[in-house]
Design a protein around this motif. Structure first.
Motif, PDB file in Angstrom:
ATOM      1  N   THR A 222       0.880  -1.200   0.024  1.00  0.00           N
ATOM      2  CA  THR A 222      -0.078   0.137   0.124  1.00  0.00           C
ATOM      3  C   THR A 222       0.928   1.295  -0.061  1.00  0.00           C
ATOM      4  O   THR A 222       1.898   1.444   0.891  1.00  0.00           O
ATOM      5  CB  THR A 222      -1.156  -0.067   1.276  1.00  0.00           C
ATOM      6  OG1 THR A 222      -1.819  -1.104   1.184  1.00  0.00           O
ATOM      7  CG2 THR A 222      -1.618   1.405   1.354  1.00  0.00           C
ATOM      8  N   ILE A 223       0.726   2.223  -1.112  1.00  0.00           N
ATOM      9  CA  ILE A 223       1.322   3.285  -1.110  1.00  0.00           C
ATOM     10  C   ILE A 223       0.581   4.559  -0.565  1.00  0.00           C
ATOM     11  O   ILE A 223      -0.395   4.645  -1.178  1.00  0.00           O
ATOM     12  CB  ILE A 223       1.773   3.543  -2.516  1.00  0.00           C
ATOM     13  CG1 ILE A 223       2.557   2.468  -3.123  1.00  0.00           C
ATOM     14  CG2 ILE A 223       2.704   4.908  -2.678  1.00  0.00           C
ATOM     15  CD1 ILE A 223       2.910   2.715  -4.635  1.00  0.00           C
ATOM     16  N   ARG A 224       0.876   5.309   0.507  1.00  0.00           N
ATOM     17  CA  ARG A 224       0.420   6.213   1.044  1.00  0.00           C
ATOM     18  C   ARG A 224       1.047   7.649   0.673  1.00  0.00           C
ATOM     19  O   ARG A 224       2.208   7.801   0.517  1.00  0.00           O
ATOM     20  CB  ARG A 224       0.329   6.233   2.634  1.00  0.00           C
ATOM     21  CG  ARG A 224      -0.276   4.948   3.131  1.00  0.00           C
ATOM     22  CD  ARG A 224      -0.929   4.987   4.577  1.00  0.00           C
ATOM     23  NE  ARG A 224      -1.617   3.970   5.063  1.00  0.00           N
ATOM     24  CZ  ARG A 224      -2.858   3.673   4.407  1.00  0.00           C
ATOM     25  NH1 ARG A 224      -3.710   4.717   4.162  1.00  0.00           N
ATOM     26  NH2 ARG A 224      -3.479   2.643   5.028  1.00  0.00           N
ATOM     27  N   ILE A 225       0.025   8.404   0.068  1.00  0.00           N
ATOM     28  CA  ILE A 225       0.596   9.828  -0.378  1.00  0.00           C
ATOM     29  C   ILE A 225       0.274  10.893   0.516  1.00  0.00           C
ATOM     30  O   ILE A 225      -0.790  11.121   1.189  1.00  0.00           O
ATOM     31  CB  ILE A 225      -0.155   9.886  -1.636  1.00  0.00           C
ATOM     32  CG1 ILE A 225       0.006   8.777  -2.607  1.00  0.00           C
ATOM     33  CG2 ILE A 225       0.294  11.242  -2.312  1.00  0.00           C
ATOM     34  CD1 ILE A 225      -1.091   8.776  -3.722  1.00  0.00           C
ATOM     35  N   ASN A 226       1.358  11.580   1.002  1.00  0.00           N
ATOM     36  CA  ASN A 226       1.184  12.515   1.987  1.00  0.00           C
ATOM     37  C   ASN A 226       0.990  13.998   1.026  1.00  0.00           C
ATOM     38  O   ASN A 226       1.836  14.299   0.315  1.00  0.00           O
ATOM     39  CB  ASN A 226       2.586  12.627   2.624  1.00  0.00           C
ATOM     40  CG  ASN A 226       2.776  11.598   3.439  1.00  0.00           C
ATOM     41  OD1 ASN A 226       2.054  10.929   4.020  1.00  0.00           O
ATOM     42  ND2 ASN A 226       4.047  11.135   3.533  1.00  0.00           N
ATOM     43  N   GLY A 227       0.073  14.671   1.249  1.00  0.00           N
ATOM     44  CA  GLY A 227      -0.288  15.850   0.663  1.00  0.00           C
ATOM     45  C   GLY A 227      -1.161  15.811  -0.904  1.00  0.00           C
ATOM     46  O   GLY A 227      -1.182  14.599  -1.081  1.00  0.00           O
ATOM     47  N   GLU A 228      -1.226  16.841  -1.274  1.00  0.00           N
ATOM     48  CA  GLU A 228      -2.032  16.815  -2.534  1.00  0.00           C
ATOM     49  C   GLU A 228      -1.137  16.478  -3.912  1.00  0.00           C
ATOM     50  O   GLU A 228       0.108  16.683  -3.495  1.00  0.00           O
ATOM     51  CB  GLU A 228      -2.439  18.277  -2.952  1.00  0.00           C
ATOM     52  CG  GLU A 228      -3.775  18.275  -3.852  1.00  0.00           C
ATOM     53  CD  GLU A 228      -4.164  19.647  -3.872  1.00  0.00           C
ATOM     54  OE1 GLU A 228      -5.303  19.742  -4.524  1.00  0.00           O
ATOM     55  OE2 GLU A 228      -3.797  20.619  -3.030  1.00  0.00           O
TER      56      GLU A 228
END
Length: 448
Positions: free
Chosen positions: A207-213
């Motif tokens: 699972t790749i979590r994306i920080n911010g927009e």
């Protein structure tokens, strides 16, 4: 494949005009009119090539863009032992199933951001291997640290002499662990795409979590769509801030890549600036995933007539382009320079915003285009995330292209309307459209 010429940095054997230090551009003697077809998308080409190389079986990829960036991608895959054969603009790629046949060596990525960001993860999927990745001088100045750090956290060993962890670096593969990884969204969507492409080969679901927009999220969607074509189906979760990728292997697939919309934009803008007509075949505006198609809405706002067919887009220019508006370039920032060039001939200023990240592309594009427009006597206001261009009559000048294909193609549009425009280093367009100036000449633009 042939070795790169260090004197020409990232120019490949597919490049054209690199022996010409300067060209002069003359406006056409008659209205520009034509129907053209362009090669496949650069973004789609390199995604498809690397995924096909990781897949099981032989893929047939039609419409490959024969440009510098594509060449260095193919060159890297060939050095990794992947069997690739070219027939015109069709590539046949026999994938290695995630086990690279050649487990060591030096891989040169040129100035290709997509290759520099997509290849490390693909290398790290191997259970063993050690490669040194190098690139052009400018590629060494472009950020890679977030991606390399994520790969390190997942099991790769990466050594870099640079504090910001860019090319050159050496990657020792030990396979990728599954679980979770985090990446920033604001710097480059290519970090996310690079990890996504590799994710199916992790030891367990990732699972790749994306920080911010996310800047240019459409390019992440493009990656997801390509992965699904090759048999891997990620799930976007948590309101788009995370992507879950199942473990598995890509399966060979045969596809035709649609034309490069980014390149199309210069020809549609040419029609707009010269009160001409350009029809480009092979594009369905309603179906394409390429975000630069957004330019059609701006062209209409400027007074152009746009026809969106099932398999073509046609743009007809207008006597006086309209300005007086602000446009966010966040999702399609590659065309910031194109809008800036057209704004010179509008009836009121045009402001472009939300494009701070293009300061880290082939050059600092905001600073560079402002500098070149000022040489023409054009008033511009530079901001951290964009610029405002005021209409004016360009004076004759010699313009620097900053070894940036998009600078060269955008500035050439001004020469299609005003005399006395000369461009240094025209060969830099080979990064994405080697025959760009030949195409302009075929449409009646004077190229000297």
């Amino acid at each position: 494949m042939e070795q790169h010429n260090p004197d020409l940095e990232s120019r490949s054997p597919w490049s054209m005009n690199h022996e010409k230090p300067m060209i002069t551009i003359h406006p056409p003697k008659a209205a520009v009119a034509g129907t053209i077809t362009l090669s496949g998308s650069k973004s789609l080409t390199n995604r498809a090539l690397i995924i096909a190389a990781l897949a099981e079986g032989t893929s047939r990829l039609e419409g490959i863009l024969r440009s510098d960036d594509s060449y260095w991608c193919l060159d890297c895959l060939t050095k990794l032992g992947v069997n690739v054969s070219m027939a015109g603009e069709t590539a046949y790629v026999t994938g290695c199933g995630g086990a690279w046949p050649v487990r060591s060596g030096e891989l040169y990525v040129g100035a290709a951001g997509t290759v520099a960001r997509f290849l490390p993860g693909a290398l790290a999927t191997s259970d063993h291997g050690c490669w040194t990745v190098t690139g052009s001088k400018r590629m060494g100045e472009r950020p890679l640290a977030p991606l390399l750090s994520a790969l390190s956290d997942l099991g790769a060993s990466i050594r870099s002499g640079e504090a910001d962890r860019s090319v050159p670096f050496t990657l020792e593969a030990r396979g990728l662990r599954g679980g979770e990884a985090a990446l920033p969204g604001a710097t480059s969507s290519q970090f996310i795409s690079g990890l996504l492409i590799a994710a199916p080969y992790a030891a367990s679901p990732l699972t790749i979590r994306i920080n911010g927009e996310v800047v240019q999220r459409d390019y992440v969607d493009m990656t997801l769509s390509m992965m699904r074509l090759f048999g891997i189906c990620p799930k976007v979760i948590d309101n788009g801030q995370a992507i879950s990728v199942p473990a598995g292997k890509y399966q060979a697939h045969s596809i035709r890549l649609e034309p490069d919309v980014s390149a199309c934009c210069y020809f549609w803008a040419l029609a707009a600036i010269t009160e001409g007509r350009i029809r480009i075949e092979g594009i369905c505006a309603a179906a394409t995933s390429q975000p630069d198609i957004e330019i059609l809405k701006v062209l209409e706002r400027m007074g152009c007539y746009v026809v969106r067919g099932d398999d073509f887009v046609e743009v007809t220019g207008t006597r006086q382009l309209k300005g007086g508006f602000t446009v966010s370039m966040k999702a399609w920032s590659d065309q910031t320079l194109t809008i800036a060039a057209m704004a010179v001939f509008a009836d009121a200023p045009i402001t472009m915003t939300d494009a701070a990240h293009i300061r880290h592309h082939e050059c600092d594009r905001i600073s560079a285009v402002c500098a070149e427009l000022r040489k023409l006597g054009i008033r511009v206001e530079e901001r951290m995330d964009g610029l405002t261009v005021y209409p004016g009559q360009p004076k004759a000048a010699v313009l620097e292209t900053h070894d940036d294909h998009r600078m060269a193609m955008a500035l050439s549009l001004i020469g299609a309307r005003s005399e006395g425009i000369r461009l240094m280093d025209p060969g830099c367009v080979s990064k994405t459209c080697p025959d760009y100036f030949e195409r302009l000449a075929a449409l009646g633009i004077g190229i000297e």
